[in-house]
Enzyme design. Structure first.
Site, PDB file in Angstrom:
ATOM      1  N   HIS A 152     -15.605  -7.846   1.213  1.00 24.32           N
ATOM      2  CA  HIS A 152     -14.609  -8.653   1.763  1.00 24.32           C
ATOM      3  C   HIS A 152     -14.525 -10.264   1.337  1.00 24.32           C
ATOM      4  O   HIS A 152     -13.816 -10.962   0.813  1.00 24.32           O
ATOM      5  CB  HIS A 152     -14.707  -8.875   3.295  1.00 24.32           C
ATOM      6  CG  HIS A 152     -13.904  -9.980   4.042  1.00 24.32           C
ATOM      7  ND1 HIS A 152     -14.451 -11.139   4.315  1.00 24.32           N
ATOM      8  CD2 HIS A 152     -12.639  -9.815   4.456  1.00 24.32           C
ATOM      9  CE1 HIS A 152     -13.331 -11.658   4.879  1.00 24.32           C
ATOM     10  NE2 HIS A 152     -12.440 -10.825   4.927  1.00 24.32           N
ATOM     11  N   LYS A 180       0.818  -1.222  -0.064  1.00 26.79           N
ATOM     12  CA  LYS A 180       0.010   0.126   0.007  1.00 26.79           C
ATOM     13  C   LYS A 180       0.753   1.120  -0.027  1.00 26.79           C
ATOM     14  O   LYS A 180       0.572   2.100  -0.728  1.00 26.79           O
ATOM     15  CB  LYS A 180      -0.732  -0.134   1.268  1.00 26.79           C
ATOM     16  CG  LYS A 180      -2.071   1.029   1.370  1.00 26.79           C
ATOM     17  CD  LYS A 180      -2.891   0.894   2.263  1.00 26.79           C
ATOM     18  CE  LYS A 180      -3.708  -0.314   2.184  1.00 26.79           C
ATOM     19  NZ  LYS A 180      -4.729  -0.680   3.405  1.00 26.79           N
ATOM     20  N   SER A 189      15.037 -42.395 -11.041  1.00 28.53           N
ATOM     21  CA  SER A 189      13.666 -41.584 -10.931  1.00 28.53           C
ATOM     22  C   SER A 189      13.533 -41.663  -9.334  1.00 28.53           C
ATOM     23  O   SER A 189      13.590 -42.380  -8.613  1.00 28.53           O
ATOM     24  CB  SER A 189      12.623 -42.505 -11.233  1.00 28.53           C
ATOM     25  OG  SER A 189      11.547 -42.070 -11.130  1.00 28.53           O
ATOM     26  N   ARG A 199      -3.171  -1.407  -6.332  1.00 26.74           N
ATOM     27  CA  ARG A 199      -2.570  -2.621  -6.332  1.00 26.74           C
ATOM     28  C   ARG A 199      -2.728  -3.198  -7.445  1.00 26.74           C
ATOM     29  O   ARG A 199      -3.842  -3.291  -8.135  1.00 26.74           O
ATOM     30  CB  ARG A 199      -2.838  -3.069  -5.025  1.00 26.74           C
ATOM     31  CG  ARG A 199      -4.322  -3.725  -4.589  1.00 26.74           C
ATOM     32  CD  ARG A 199      -4.144  -4.229  -3.476  1.00 26.74           C
ATOM     33  NE  ARG A 199      -5.847  -4.516  -3.085  1.00 26.74           N
ATOM     34  CZ  ARG A 199      -6.678  -4.712  -2.154  1.00 26.74           C
ATOM     35  NH1 ARG A 199      -5.537  -4.622  -0.906  1.00 26.74           N
ATOM     36  NH2 ARG A 199      -7.724  -5.004  -1.932  1.00 26.74           N
ATOM     37  N   GLY A 255      -8.339  -7.252   4.402  1.00 24.97           N
ATOM     38  CA  GLY A 255      -9.183  -7.381   5.860  1.00 24.97           C
ATOM     39  C   GLY A 255      -8.507  -8.174   6.816  1.00 24.97           C
ATOM     40  O   GLY A 255      -9.226  -8.166   7.846  1.00 24.97           O
ATOM     41  N   MET A 293      -5.777  -7.393   8.569  1.00 29.27           N
ATOM     42  CA  MET A 293      -5.016  -6.494   9.459  1.00 29.27           C
ATOM     43  C   MET A 293      -5.788  -5.404   9.599  1.00 29.27           C
ATOM     44  O   MET A 293      -6.954  -5.149   9.057  1.00 29.27           O
ATOM     45  CB  MET A 293      -3.675  -6.169   9.256  1.00 29.27           C
ATOM     46  CG  MET A 293      -2.682  -7.444   9.088  1.00 29.27           C
ATOM     47  SD  MET A 293      -1.085  -7.110   8.757  1.00 29.27           S
ATOM     48  CE  MET A 293      -1.373  -6.462   7.046  1.00 29.27           C
ATOM     49  N   CYS A 342       9.131 -39.076  -9.990  1.00 29.02           N
ATOM     50  CA  CYS A 342       7.717 -39.855 -10.172  1.00 29.02           C
ATOM     51  C   CYS A 342       6.940 -39.774  -8.845  1.00 29.02           C
ATOM     52  O   CYS A 342       5.624 -40.510  -8.745  1.00 29.02           O
ATOM     53  CB  CYS A 342       7.753 -41.223 -10.755  1.00 29.02           C
ATOM     54  SG  CYS A 342       8.714 -42.349  -9.434  1.00 29.02           S
ATOM     55  N   ARG A 402      -3.552   2.897   8.354  1.00 31.32           N
ATOM     56  CA  ARG A 402      -3.726   1.461   7.816  1.00 31.32           C
ATOM     57  C   ARG A 402      -2.754   0.584   7.862  1.00 31.32           C
ATOM     58  O   ARG A 402      -1.477   1.157   7.531  1.00 31.32           O
ATOM     59  CB  ARG A 402      -4.307   2.116   6.458  1.00 31.32           C
ATOM     60  CG  ARG A 402      -5.656   2.918   6.353  1.00 31.32           C
ATOM     61  CD  ARG A 402      -5.867   3.249   5.058  1.00 31.32           C
ATOM     62  NE  ARG A 402      -6.671   2.186   4.375  1.00 31.32           N
ATOM     63  CZ  ARG A 402      -7.100   2.378   3.248  1.00 31.32           C
ATOM     64  NH1 ARG A 402      -6.761   3.260   2.232  1.00 31.32           N
ATOM     65  NH2 ARG A 402      -7.819   1.422   2.622  1.00 31.32           N
ATOM     66  N   TYR A 450      13.052 -34.695 -16.195  1.00 29.53           N
ATOM     67  CA  TYR A 450      11.614 -34.695 -16.587  1.00 29.53           C
ATOM     68  C   TYR A 450      10.909 -34.929 -14.907  1.00 29.53           C
ATOM     69  O   TYR A 450      11.384 -35.368 -14.196  1.00 29.53           O
ATOM     70  CB  TYR A 450      11.140 -36.022 -17.461  1.00 29.53           C
ATOM     71  CG  TYR A 450      11.189 -37.431 -16.852  1.00 29.53           C
ATOM     72  CD1 TYR A 450      10.305 -37.988 -15.793  1.00 29.53           C
ATOM     73  CD2 TYR A 450      12.526 -37.984 -17.048  1.00 29.53           C
ATOM     74  CE1 TYR A 450      10.454 -39.255 -15.507  1.00 29.53           C
ATOM     75  CE2 TYR A 450      12.679 -39.302 -16.469  1.00 29.53           C
ATOM     76  CZ  TYR A 450      11.730 -39.800 -15.533  1.00 29.53           C
ATOM     77  OH  TYR A 450      12.259 -41.178 -15.102  1.00 29.53           O
TER      78      TYR A 450
END
Length: 915
Positions: free
Chosen positions: A469, A40, A799, A353, A118, A120, A867, A109, A887
């Protein structure tokens, strides 16, 4: 969860001793200082630099917060720095904080690096007191406005700073409206508000144990401290865990001169988006509320009007806002979320933002910005992620299904959510933990509802809009949400919702469509998403909205595939899964678990193998299994023709193929009591007792089976080789890779490989076919990782089986610990995320990294893959790219996610290298 520290960054304490500032004026920062000024503060500074109308103010840095959180005390220098900046602000504004005749008022703020909507604290109208409220009346020429601002301050300050139960203020406000015979607070006059202020002050004195402070500087100092403290509230911690935000960043605090949207009909406050955060479409999106302060909009306590209506309410401000929105989007090159206030016809920018958006909007916006020339394809790829793609693959409601429509609200966050209606967070959590799917229904949500929102399948509110919110948090979490369904009368005390004459009690099933805003009674059937249909080749880009989304996904996936280095394979055990995986873009099979081929009717054959007393009996059992295994592999090689297929030889403990020891013991005992015992059951019981292990996952399994049961692995290798030869002779291109599981020492692998090489040579001689079969191993034990250089002498590929490697490194039994203590570990911050979900880079990851390096040091052409389930986890894919694996392999439905993240990893590392 902590963030890695940069050794070149000094501590806040040392920075302060070196003359580092803890407070920055809005004119001193910029958007790149988010680490220091928070999101902010950095963006307020950036807008100030752009010459946009930002009320003057200053930012207390995150470093000051860190000192406070670490020591329990604010930095010694902070008060003097705040005083100096407050003096400068007062000189600029021509008035003093809280002075009686013409008071300067400020807001305090929060503003962390990452948006935490919302979570804080914020306090508005600081500086008002019994003495200065008259001065504000004279300044504004509006007594009602002054007392409304005063009651707001006491209410916010009492709840946020002094810890008074916020419901006490809400109940008093509701009683005041009832006494007046009105339904909204704007209909309370100055006399009503004076009475309300007096009542609010009594509530504070009674429940906080002190009077509301009349000294304006004390108000500001206490509010700053409260914002610091709000970083570590339970709801903030929960949100950070949910969003994987590090816990040691701290928050900045922004002190901003107040501008007032509650000065009458020519004033107001709103939230705007430069594009629709739900769909990504360009247009005028947002909410506006006349005669209100900013918290009224995001809290959803009064229903707003669409932003487009501002044009008819105040065209001058509307036109200016549209121009500013275009400036900000072009400057930030992204969707911007903007908070603004109009004070008697004058527009002020309070925040901007990069806005949170739905998954579909993220893909659409990324490609739109490419087409507009604002970003390139590499940047577009970084603007989306695998979690968003996974959301787009969820099913949607069937448009053809018979439904009972209850009502319609604002489509705030898309998806198809079905569950039982619940009316508070506690019930949502309780029912969810017992396996129920729930929809959290509220008039409006607030930050205290966060844990219930996380537990629910979706959120439904009767108040609020796309910027409330509920909407903002749901979009950030990827939760389905419908807001502002005004026809729904939500009664949380009686735990019911009324729509017309219809009553929905708690426990009744409802369905909500976050793409249309529709709310249905009962369960609505779902159908596959268009994105899944696209991946399966059943849908192509066209003209409608779904096709537009598919086109955006196609463009970004095509680029990801072009730039990624990691190949993506599938975990698949049969031809059906293999074909689906290939449609989803799999480049082979990275894990075929042969134990899955021994279930069902074949279980009896395995029993014969286990019960064999002689070589002849064992060989007979193996000969029966051989043609079945061969047929399995022929189907797989056909489905994956031309692509590698890694076949893991039998891995699980043999007792899994035998009857339950308790049930079998009872059966035998009963039979013996009747004197009709079955000889086979007796032999089975003996075998079960013999094979019974206290910890089967660390017992007779994997390579140990192949060494203990003669001919078992040879049978499987023969089946693979014969299937490959048959497929090759049929002009196919089989590319089989044989993987030996659970190897802990090179000697195990050498013995099995010697036998495998002999069998392959026999098949080649018998079929006259030259086979190119490679033999490797699964690295799933710490010892295998630590001796990888030795093991690579006998292995052509590794693997990494990260599921078992995680279990053995941590000493966890996955089947037990996730249900027993993982929740507590997550709540206490020991884990930021389950190590079975995202790879533990410091522990398990370090073994993967060192084993890969050691293996390639021995055998430079060693093929490396993974894997375990981590192969489809977005964050883990980036780690495997960094380590240099060739991979990843994952379940078929996670293949698109792995492809996307592999592309993002490559594009991200290329960008880092170029910088």
């Amino acid at each position: 969860m902590s963030e890695n520290k940069d050794p070149h960054v000094t501590s806040p304490e040392s920075r302060a001793s070196e003359g580092e500032k803890f407070v920055y004026d809005f004119t001193e920062g910029n958007k790149d200082l988010k680490d220091l000024l928070g999101g902010k503060g950095a963006n307020l500074a950036e807008m100030t630099n752009l010459g946009l109308p930002v009320p003057p103010g200053f930012t207390i840095t995150t470093e000051a917060c860190k000192v406070y959180l670490d020591s329990g005390e604010e930095p010694a220098e902070l008060r003097a720095e705040v005083s100096a900046h407050l003096d400068a602000l007062e000189a600029r504004m021509g008035k003093k904080l809280g002075q009686a005749d013409d008071p300067l008022l400020v807001s305090v703020r929060s503003g962390a690096k990452f948006s935490m909507p919302g979570m804080m604290d914020t306090v508005l109208n600081i500086g008002l007191s019994d003495a200065s409220v008259a001065g504000l009346t004279a300044q504004a020429g509006d007594e009602r406005f002054a007392w409304d601002s005063y009651r707001r301050l006491i209410q916010m300050f009492g709840k946020t700073v002094l810890g008074v139960d916020g419901d006490l203020f809400e109940e008093a406000l509701e009683e005041a409206k009832e006494a007046k015979g009105v339904t909204v607070d704007v209909d309370l006059d100055a006399a009503d508000l004076k009475k309300l202020v007096a009542r609010f002050k009594k509530i504070v004195a009674r429940d906080a144990g002190r009077d509301f402070p009349q000294d304006p500087r004390e108000q500001m100092d206490l509010a700053i401290k409260a914002v610091f403290d709000s970083w570590n509230t339970d709801r903030a911690k929960l949100y950070r865990r949910q969003e994987r935000i590090p816990g040691d960043l701290g928050t900045a605090v922004n002190v901003c001169s107040m501008v007032f949207g509650n000065l009458g009909p020519d004033s107001g406050t709103g939230v705007a988006f430069t594009r629709d955060p739900a769909s990504g479409h360009q247009g005028v999106y947002g909410d506006y509320l006349q005669n209100a302060q900013g918290e009224d909009v995001v809290a959803g306590i009064r229903n707003t009007v669409p932003l487009a209506e501002l044009e008819s309410i105040d065209k001058k401000s509307y036109d200016q806002l549209m121009q500013i929105m275009e400036t900000l989007e072009t400057h930030y090159k992204d969707l911007c979320d903007i908070e603004f206030t109009i004070e008697r016809g004058r527009l002020w920018m309070l925040q901007t933002r990069v806005g949170k958006r739905t998954a579909g909007a993220a893909f659409r916006i990324a490609t739109q910005l490419v087409d507009q020339g604002l970003i390139d394809e590499a940047e577009a790829l970084q603007r989306v992620n695998g979690a968003q793609l996974a959301q787009l693959m969820f099913p949607r409601f069937d448009d053809e299904a018979a439904t009972e429509l209850l009502g319609r609200g604002i489509a705030a966050s898309p998806g198809a959510a079905v569950g039982k209606a619940v009316f508070d967070s506690y019930t949502a959590i309780k029912w969810s933990r017992s396996g129920e799917k729930v929809i959290l229904i509220r008039r409006e949500t607030n930050p205290d509802d966060l844990d219930g929102m996380i537990a629910a399948e979706g959120i439904l509110t009767s108040r609020g809009g796309k910027t409330s919110h509920a909407a903002v948090v749901a979009r950030g979490m990827g939760k389905t949400c419908v807001c502002g369904a005004e026809d729904l009368e939500v009664d949380t005390k009686r735990r019911r919702m009324t729509v017309g004459g219809r009553v929905v009690e708690e426990g009744d099933v409802v369905s909500i469509d976050g793409s249309t805003g529709k709310v249905y009674l009962g369960e609505v059937p779902v159908v596959p998403s268009p994105v899944v249909e696209y991946f399966e080749g059943r849908m192509h880009a066209g003209a409608d909205d779904a096709d537009e989304l598919v086109a955006a996904v196609h463009r970004i996936m095509a680029y990801a595939d072009r730039v990624r280095r990691l190949r993506v394979r599938a975990n698949a055990d049969n031809a059906e899964d293999a074909l689906r995986a290939r449609r989803f873009g799999a480049q082979g099979i990275g894990l075929c678990r042969t134990e899955h081929m021994f279930l069902g009717e074949r279980r009896e054959m395995v029993e014969k193998l286990i019960l064999a007393d002689t070589d002849t009996e064992r060989e007979t059992a193996l000969e029966e299994l051989l043609p079945l295994q061969k047929a399995d592999f022929i189907e797989l090689f056909e489905a994956m023709d031309g692509l590698p297929v890694t076949v893991r030889l039998l891995d699980p403990p043999l007792h899994e193929f035998l009857p339950d020891i308790t049930e079998l013991s009872v059966r035998v005992a009963l039979a013996e009591s009747r004197k009709d015992a079955n000889e086979n059951d007796l032999r089975l019981l003996q075998a079960v007792h013999k094979l019974h292990e206290q910890n089967p996952m660390l017992g007779l399994r994997g390579v140990r089976l192949g060494l203990v049961i003669p001919g078992l692995f040879a049978m499987q290798v023969r089946a693979i080789a014969e299937a490959a030869a048959e497929r090759k002779n049929a002009k196919g291109d089989p590319r089989a890779e044989i993987m030996i599981p659970l190897v802990g020492t090179v000697q195990e692998l050498e013995i099995v490989r010697e036998e495998a090489d002999r069998v392959i040579a026999e098949v080649e001689a018998a079929t006259g076919t030259r086979l190119k079969l490679t033999i490797g191993t699964m690295i799933e034990l710490p010892r295998a990782a630590l001796t990888a250089g030795q093991i690579a002498e006998a292995a052509q590929f590794f693997s990494f089986g990260t599921n078992d490697l995680t279990q053995t490194v941590w000493g966890f039994s996955r089947d037990d610990v996730e249900a027993s203590f993982f929740t507590a570990y997550l709540e206490k911050g020991i884990f930021g995320v389950s190590p079975f979900e995202t790879i533990d880079k410091d522990g398990v990851g370090s073994l993967v990294r060192s084993a890969a390096a050691a293996g390639r040091a021995t055998r430079p052409d060693l093929k490396l893959g993974v894997c375990g389930e981590h192969g489809g986890d977005p964050e883990s894919v980036h780690f495997f790219h960094e380590v240099g694996l060739d991979y990843v392999s994952c379940s078929p439905f996670r293949i698109p996610v792995a492809r996307l993240e592999a592309g993002r990893a490559a594009a991200g590392s290329a960008g880092s290298d170029s910088r």
